[in-house]
Motif scaffolding. Structure first.
Motif, PDB file in Angstrom:
ATOM      1  N   GLY A 178       7.225 -15.960   7.148  1.00  0.00           N
ATOM      2  CA  GLY A 178       8.144 -16.460   6.139  1.00  0.00           C
ATOM      3  C   GLY A 178       8.353 -17.956   6.169  1.00  0.00           C
ATOM      4  N   THR A 179       7.500 -18.679   6.884  1.00  0.00           N
ATOM      5  CA  THR A 179       7.642 -20.130   7.004  1.00  0.00           C
ATOM      6  C   THR A 179       6.651 -20.867   6.110  1.00  0.00           C
ATOM      7  N   GLY A 180       5.401 -20.446   6.145  1.00  0.00           N
ATOM      8  CA  GLY A 180       4.402 -21.116   5.323  1.00  0.00           C
ATOM      9  C   GLY A 180       2.997 -20.731   5.722  1.00  0.00           C
ATOM     10  N   ILE A 181       2.042 -21.239   4.943  1.00  0.00           N
ATOM     11  CA  ILE A 181       0.624 -21.016   5.216  1.00  0.00           C
ATOM     12  C   ILE A 181       0.183 -21.955   6.334  1.00  0.00           C
ATOM     13  N   VAL A 182      -0.643 -21.460   7.225  1.00  0.00           N
ATOM     14  CA  VAL A 182      -1.039 -22.199   8.418  1.00  0.00           C
ATOM     15  C   VAL A 182      -1.526 -23.602   8.080  1.00  0.00           C
ATOM     16  N   HIS A 183      -2.328 -23.741   7.023  1.00  0.00           N
ATOM     17  CA  HIS A 183      -2.919 -25.048   6.724  1.00  0.00           C
ATOM     18  C   HIS A 183      -1.890 -26.016   6.155  1.00  0.00           C
ATOM     19  N   GLN A 184      -0.950 -25.485   5.382  1.00  0.00           N
ATOM     20  CA  GLN A 184       0.068 -26.370   4.826  1.00  0.00           C
ATOM     21  C   GLN A 184       1.064 -26.790   5.896  1.00  0.00           C
ATOM     22  N   VAL A 185       1.433 -25.883   6.790  1.00  0.00           N
ATOM     23  CA  VAL A 185       2.298 -26.238   7.911  1.00  0.00           C
ATOM     24  C   VAL A 185       1.603 -27.275   8.794  1.00  0.00           C
ATOM     25  N   ASN A 186       0.308 -27.117   8.960  1.00  0.00           N
ATOM     26  CA  ASN A 186      -0.471 -28.080   9.736  1.00  0.00           C
ATOM     27  C   ASN A 186      -0.445 -29.454   9.075  1.00  0.00           C
ATOM     28  N   LEU A 187      -0.685 -29.476   7.765  1.00  0.00           N
ATOM     29  CA  LEU A 187      -0.727 -30.734   7.022  1.00  0.00           C
ATOM     30  C   LEU A 187       0.630 -31.421   7.012  1.00  0.00           C
ATOM     31  N   GLU A 188       1.693 -30.645   6.785  1.00  0.00           N
ATOM     32  CA  GLU A 188       3.009 -31.225   6.585  1.00  0.00           C
ATOM     33  C   GLU A 188       3.778 -31.501   7.880  1.00  0.00           C
ATOM     34  N   TYR A 189       3.353 -30.856   8.986  1.00  0.00           N
ATOM     35  CA  TYR A 189       4.175 -30.990  10.197  1.00  0.00           C
ATOM     36  C   TYR A 189       3.371 -31.104  11.489  1.00  0.00           C
ATOM     37  N   LEU A 190       2.447 -30.176  11.724  1.00  0.00           N
ATOM     38  CA  LEU A 190       1.799 -30.120  13.036  1.00  0.00           C
ATOM     39  C   LEU A 190       0.864 -31.296  13.283  1.00  0.00           C
ATOM     40  N   ALA A 191       0.114 -31.709  12.267  1.00  0.00           N
ATOM     41  CA  ALA A 191      -0.877 -32.779  12.434  1.00  0.00           C
ATOM     42  C   ALA A 191      -0.199 -34.119  12.678  1.00  0.00           C
ATOM     43  N   LYS A 192      -0.728 -34.876  13.618  1.00  0.00           N
ATOM     44  CA  LYS A 192      -0.157 -36.181  13.982  1.00  0.00           C
ATOM     45  C   LYS A 192      -1.047 -37.352  13.578  1.00  0.00           C
ATOM     46  N   VAL A 193      -2.299 -37.097  13.249  1.00  0.00           N
ATOM     47  CA  VAL A 193      -3.318 -38.104  12.949  1.00  0.00           C
ATOM     48  C   VAL A 193      -3.745 -38.842  14.220  1.00  0.00           C
ATOM     49  N   VAL A 194      -2.768 -39.293  15.000  1.00  0.00           N
ATOM     50  CA  VAL A 194      -3.053 -39.866  16.325  1.00  0.00           C
ATOM     51  C   VAL A 194      -2.178 -39.147  17.343  1.00  0.00           C
ATOM     52  N   GLN A 195      -2.802 -38.617  18.363  1.00  0.00           N
ATOM     53  CA  GLN A 195      -2.098 -37.899  19.425  1.00  0.00           C
ATOM     54  C   GLN A 195      -1.850 -38.819  20.609  1.00  0.00           C
ATOM     55  N   VAL A 196      -0.910 -38.429  21.451  1.00  0.00           N
ATOM     56  CA  VAL A 196      -0.601 -39.178  22.672  1.00  0.00           C
ATOM     57  C   VAL A 196      -0.436 -38.200  23.811  1.00  0.00           C
ATOM     58  N   SER A 197      -1.046 -38.481  24.940  1.00  0.00           N
ATOM     59  CA  SER A 197      -0.825 -37.680  26.138  1.00  0.00           C
ATOM     60  C   SER A 197      -0.613 -38.612  27.325  1.00  0.00           C
ATOM     61  N   THR A 198       0.141 -38.120  28.310  1.00  0.00           N
ATOM     62  CA  THR A 198       0.495 -38.937  29.474  1.00  0.00           C
ATOM     63  C   THR A 198      -0.460 -38.665  30.617  1.00  0.00           C
ATOM     64  N   HIS A 199      -0.998 -39.725  31.190  1.00  0.00           N
ATOM     65  CA  HIS A 199      -1.887 -39.613  32.354  1.00  0.00           C
ATOM     66  C   HIS A 199      -1.477 -40.684  33.354  1.00  0.00           C
ATOM     67  N   GLY A 200      -0.879 -40.214  34.451  1.00  0.00           N
ATOM     68  CA  GLY A 200      -0.339 -41.163  35.421  1.00  0.00           C
ATOM     69  C   GLY A 200       0.789 -41.941  34.774  1.00  0.00           C
ATOM     70  N   ASN A 201       0.664 -43.240  34.795  1.00  0.00           N
ATOM     71  CA  ASN A 201       1.695 -44.082  34.163  1.00  0.00           C
ATOM     72  C   ASN A 201       1.250 -44.617  32.812  1.00  0.00           C
ATOM     73  N   LYS A 202       0.207 -44.004  32.244  1.00  0.00           N
ATOM     74  CA  LYS A 202      -0.323 -44.466  30.969  1.00  0.00           C
ATOM     75  C   LYS A 202      -0.076 -43.442  29.856  1.00  0.00           C
TER      76      LYS A 202
END
Length: 914
Positions: A178-202
């Motif tokens: 009841g929330t939405g279609i997977v691809h539209q939820v991905n487009l409107e919310y889940l996708a970041k275009v650029v991701q960030v992850s922490t490795h050590g102090n970086k």
């Protein structure tokens, strides 16, 4: 998943954004200073793959980086390289078996005395429940709540599993029904275009990439995120930290110039591009859009085009990061910090599009002038068959005229197409009564008009255009025809929010386009039944009736069993055809309908101007809507929160469940793999020809009552009316293995006089179902093989096309050639793909399939593409000896096979870690 060292090619650099955030990144620009002077001319697709290699590869992979950094169109197909997507995206039909496998891995770890909590997705994974809602109720404000109620009744067991997974696994999130279609939820919310992850102090910044278990995952390419659809086995492997191997790709440049004419929509554009690319031939290729025309296309328009990748055959179809990308991120409520990060990263990395950006080098270039796009639909059977609006009537009669005449028993009745006004003499008309209303249903009547599917419902311009058409129609006193089943199934709750803000939702409801659900409905066949009296008229008179939908697929029989013709159209045209009630008209000339005063209402009378559309877009769509809707996207409604959910780190398997069962992949598994074994005394389960597809192998669609799967369900007390589909029961291997090789059009040459799931048990000679024969062989301790021709396993990547044969006892498949992904899937399930040597096949070797087979040399496979020896002993004792090539193509695949499959390999790796 960054590499441990940054020595060698490329280097780790850093930057800060205006808000003070600091990031590190693997610089493509620095490669240019190391002698790779053509980096700036590489296609975006290659740049994204190259960054991934720089960031995730080890010192041993420097040669792979070197080759890819020197990419040229001539390199296509010459080598492979590893690719590690940033995340995995699942929908519920394909995601449930993935969750079942993870739960089974935890149970296996516990049985071996290991910590089951070690079993988690290693790559962030999101599952969106969107494929199970059906349009049982429509036309009232209660429709949505009634459909949701039925959805939970039908899918409670599956949803309880997913609720458990949501709380049991790390790195795993579930978006409830009841929330939405997977691809539209991905487009409107889940996708970041650029991701960030922490490795050590970086804080490492890198491009957002993904694989998804739905073929239309490519929709997010419109937001400059590289990703595409894969099968469940590939998704599980990535989820568990295993890279995919990509064949050096062909990249097709698609240059866009000009500007769309007034009155045309993004749907018209996507149908035009689909036709162009399908005719050009881009299967397994990557498409990349560029040119000045991009300035005239919003991200929503771009996503509409990328969504249709499966329909034109490309692997992915990506758009560059540019000012429009940043505008969309702001419009959809993404944070300023993210927008700043995307802008600065893309510009530093050389992947931001400016108006004067140099044109990349492509394998080939196609060009389209937007001003040539005209109002269109696609159909009546395939999404690539674009039809100009004035030719829809003609296309209907060209396709179905002879059938209609045959039903009419009027061989002299002719379809006239020369005048451009295709008509049929003596068209059949049937009177129907519908809730006190009188209607006339005939050949060409529209019985389903559905605003549905991720293709268009993610695009505010066409959704609001549909609302404006409805407003103008209601103001002229028009109504939808009573025989039309209407529905509004948006791709996310944001759509109904801006329709309400605009004041247009009441006008759609006045035409019976009420909300029926948020999910994939009509487009995947979840349209529900058409109106009872209409169904009777269609069946009794063999009428050829139509559906008009804003979806992406319209194959015959897919939308509804009683609907032969199906046209893909923009949402506003869906509304128009609901008003007209038939495809037997030319909307460019004929009235859509007549108002209460008997005055004709034409398309131009109710079609919005661009100025009207721009005005309502500006006042209705804002970032506030997106932020509000997605603030609790993982919470769900009361149905979801009140589901009875198994507790604990292990899933409580219910032996009586017909939806979810623990698969036997890990039964008796030891911590260390057993040595490889040769195959002796094997029988042929199926002797198949060329182009056997995964649709022939993998169970799909409805479950026949008299099939092994149907018999199993009835023995479990499930009446046929509650069978549901194979898709809904993918979490129960008992159902799925019984449906393997169950396609009604399968031709097994062991039983040449039959089609379907038949084979011969040898040596008894009894004809029986493939499942029953396999179980009999299992009881007798007889291993099985399959022999096939060219292109074994073509089609969609279906995990059960490999899982099913494994569970039936198939140890090897000997074929003339394999589809690449299916070959990999077989290895992933511990089934050995063997290829006849050049010039050989079952016919040339005189194989009947009734021989006893011995395959030796498996125990000595120590490197990819080794050869094995096959001896086939005929019934008279004579022998056929030949060599076959083991299509284990990489060292990693060999590791998987030695462990019995990728799941066993990963499970052992995880539980051995401290």
């Amino acid at each position: 998943m960054e590499r441990a060292s940054n020595d060698g090619l490329g280097s780790l650099d850093s930057f800060s954004t205006p808000d003070g955030a600091s990031y590190s990144y693997y610089s493509l620009e620095k490669l240019a200073s190391q002698g790779y002077t053509s980096i700036d001319k590489l296609p975006l697709t290659i740049k994204l793959f190259l960054e991934n290699l720089l960031r995730t590869s080890s010192q041993e992979s420097q040669s792979e980086i070197d080759r890819l950094a020197r990419w040229s169109p001539q390199d296509a197909g010459k080598y492979e390289f590893p690719w590690m997507p940033a995340r995995v995206l699942l929908q519920d039909f394909t995601g449930v078996p993935v969750v079942v496998d993870l739960a089974a891995m935890r149970s296996a770890a516990a049985r071996m005395g290991k910590d089951p909590k070690k079993i988690n997705p290693l790559v962030p994974t999101d599952l969106v429940i969107d494929h199970s809602v059906q349009v049982d109720f429509f036309g009232t404000r209660m429709s949505f709540y009634q459909n949701v109620e039925l959805e939970y009744q039908r899918n409670g067991e599956r949803y309880a599993l997913l609720r458990w997974a949501q709380q049991a696994f790390d790195n795993f999130r579930v978006v409830p029904p009841g929330t939405g279609i997977v691809h539209q939820v991905n487009l409107e919310y889940l996708a970041k275009v650029v991701q960030v992850s922490t490795h050590g102090n970086k804080q490492i910044a890198y491009p957002d990439t993904l694989v998804g278990t739905d073929s239309h995952t490519t929709m997010v390419n419109g937001l400059s995120v590289l990703g595409w659809g894969v099968g469940g086995i590939e998704a599980e492997a990535v989820q568990l930290g295993q890279p995919m191997y990509i064949v050096c790709p062909e990249v097709i440049g698609f240059k866009i110039i000009g500007e769309m004419k007034s009155g045309t929509t993004a749907t018209d554009l996507v149908l035009t591009i689909t036709q162009i690319l399908r005719q050009r031939g881009v299967v397994d290729k990557f498409v990349e859009f560029f040119g000045p025309g991009l300035d005239k296309l919003s991200v929503a328009d771009r996503a509409t085009i990328s969504n249709m990748c499966p329909e034109y055959g490309a692997t992915a179809a990506i758009w560059p990061i540019d000012d429009e990308t940043l505008r969309y991120l702001r419009m959809t409520g993404r944070s300023d910090e993210l927008v700043n990060l995307v802008e600065h990263y893309a510009k530093l990395q050389g992947i931001f599009r400016y108006s004067d950006s140099p044109e990349a080098i492509y394998s080939d270039v196609i060009e389209l002038d937007l001003s040539t796009v005209e109002p269109s639909m696609a159909g009546p059977r395939r999404p690539q068959d674009r039809v100009a609006l004035q030719d829809v009537r003609r296309s209907f009669y060209d396709t179905f005229g002879s059938l209609i005449r045959a039903h009419n028993e009027q061989p002299s009745g002719a379809v006239s197409t020369s005048s451009g006004t295709a008509t049929l003499e003596a068209k059949r008309v049937v009177d129907v009564r519908l809730d006190g209303q009188h209607g006339e249903v005939s050949d060409g009547s529209v019985v389903i008009a559905a605003i549905t599917s991720c293709t268009n419902t993610s695009n505010p311009s066409v959704m609001l255009a549909a609302g404006l058409v409805a407003k103008k129609a209601v103001e002229r006193g028009l109504l939808s025809k009573p025989w039309v089943k209407t529905s509004l199934a948006p791709g996310s709750q944001v759509v109904t929010d801006y329709l309400e803000r605009s004041g247009l939702l009441p006008f759609l409801e006045a035409l019976r386009f009420h909300l029926v659900g948020y999910g994939c409905t009509t487009c995947i066949g979840n349209s529900g039944a058409i109106l009872g009296p209409v169904a009777e008229a269609v069946q009794e008179n063999e009428l050829v009736v139509a559906a008009v939908l804003s979806g992406n697929r319209n194959f015959e029989g897919r939308i509804n069993p009683l609907v032969r013709a199906a046209y893909l159209a923009s949402p506003p045209l869906v509304v128009v055809y609901a008003l007209a009630g038939t495809v037997d008209l030319d909307l460019t000339k004929d009235p859509v309908a007549y108002d209460p005063n008997g005055q004709p209402v034409f398309l131009h009378d109710i079609w919005p101007t661009q100025e009207e559309l721009n005005e309502v877009l500006e006042k209705s769509v804002s970032g506030d809507s997106f932020r509000k809707i997605y603030s609790n996207v993982f919470s769900g409604d009361d149905h979801w929160r009140n589901l009875p959910v198994p507790q604990g780190e292990l899933y409580s398997w219910d032996p009586d469940s017909t939806y979810v069962q623990e698969p036997p992949y890990f039964d008796g598994m030891s911590i260390d793999p057993e040595p490889l074994q040769d195959i002796h005394g094997a029988r042929v389960l199926a002797l198949l020809g060329d182009s056997v597809t995964t649709d022939h192998i993998s169970p799909a669609g409805s479950i026949p009552r008299n099939s092994p799967a149907g018999q199993y369900l009835m023995e479990k007390g499930v009446p046929p009316v509650q069978f549901n589909s194979f898709g809904s029961r993918r979490g129960n291997h008992e159902v799925m293995m019984r449906g393997t090789f169950g396609n009604i059009r399968l031709r097994n040459m062991l039983v040449p006089d039959r089609e379907g799931n038949w084979t011969i048990h040898i040596p008894s000679g009894e004809v029986t179902s493939i499942y029953e024969a396999a179980m009999r062989y299992k009881d007798e301790g007889v291993p099985l093989i399959v022999i096939a021709g060219k292109e074994y396993g073509t089609g969609s990547s279906r995990d059960w096309a490999a899982k099913g044969p494994n569970l039936l006892g198939v140890k090897a498949v000997i074929a003339e050639s394999f589809e690449r992904i299916h070959r990999s899937n077989l290895i992933g399930m511990g089934v050995l793909p063997l290829q006849f040597l050049n010039g050989q096949n079952a016919q040339s070797l005189g194989l009947s399939g009734k021989e006893l087979y011995h395959i030796s040399g498996i125990t000595h496979i120590e490197k990819p593409r080794s050869k094995v020896s096959v001896v086939a002993v005929r019934e008279d004792g004579s022998q056929v000896e030949f060599e076959a090539l083991a299509r284990i193509d990489t060292p990693k695949e060999l590791e998987y096979y030695k462990h019995g499959g990728v799941l066993q390999y990963v499970l052992r790796s995880l539980i051995k870690k401290d």
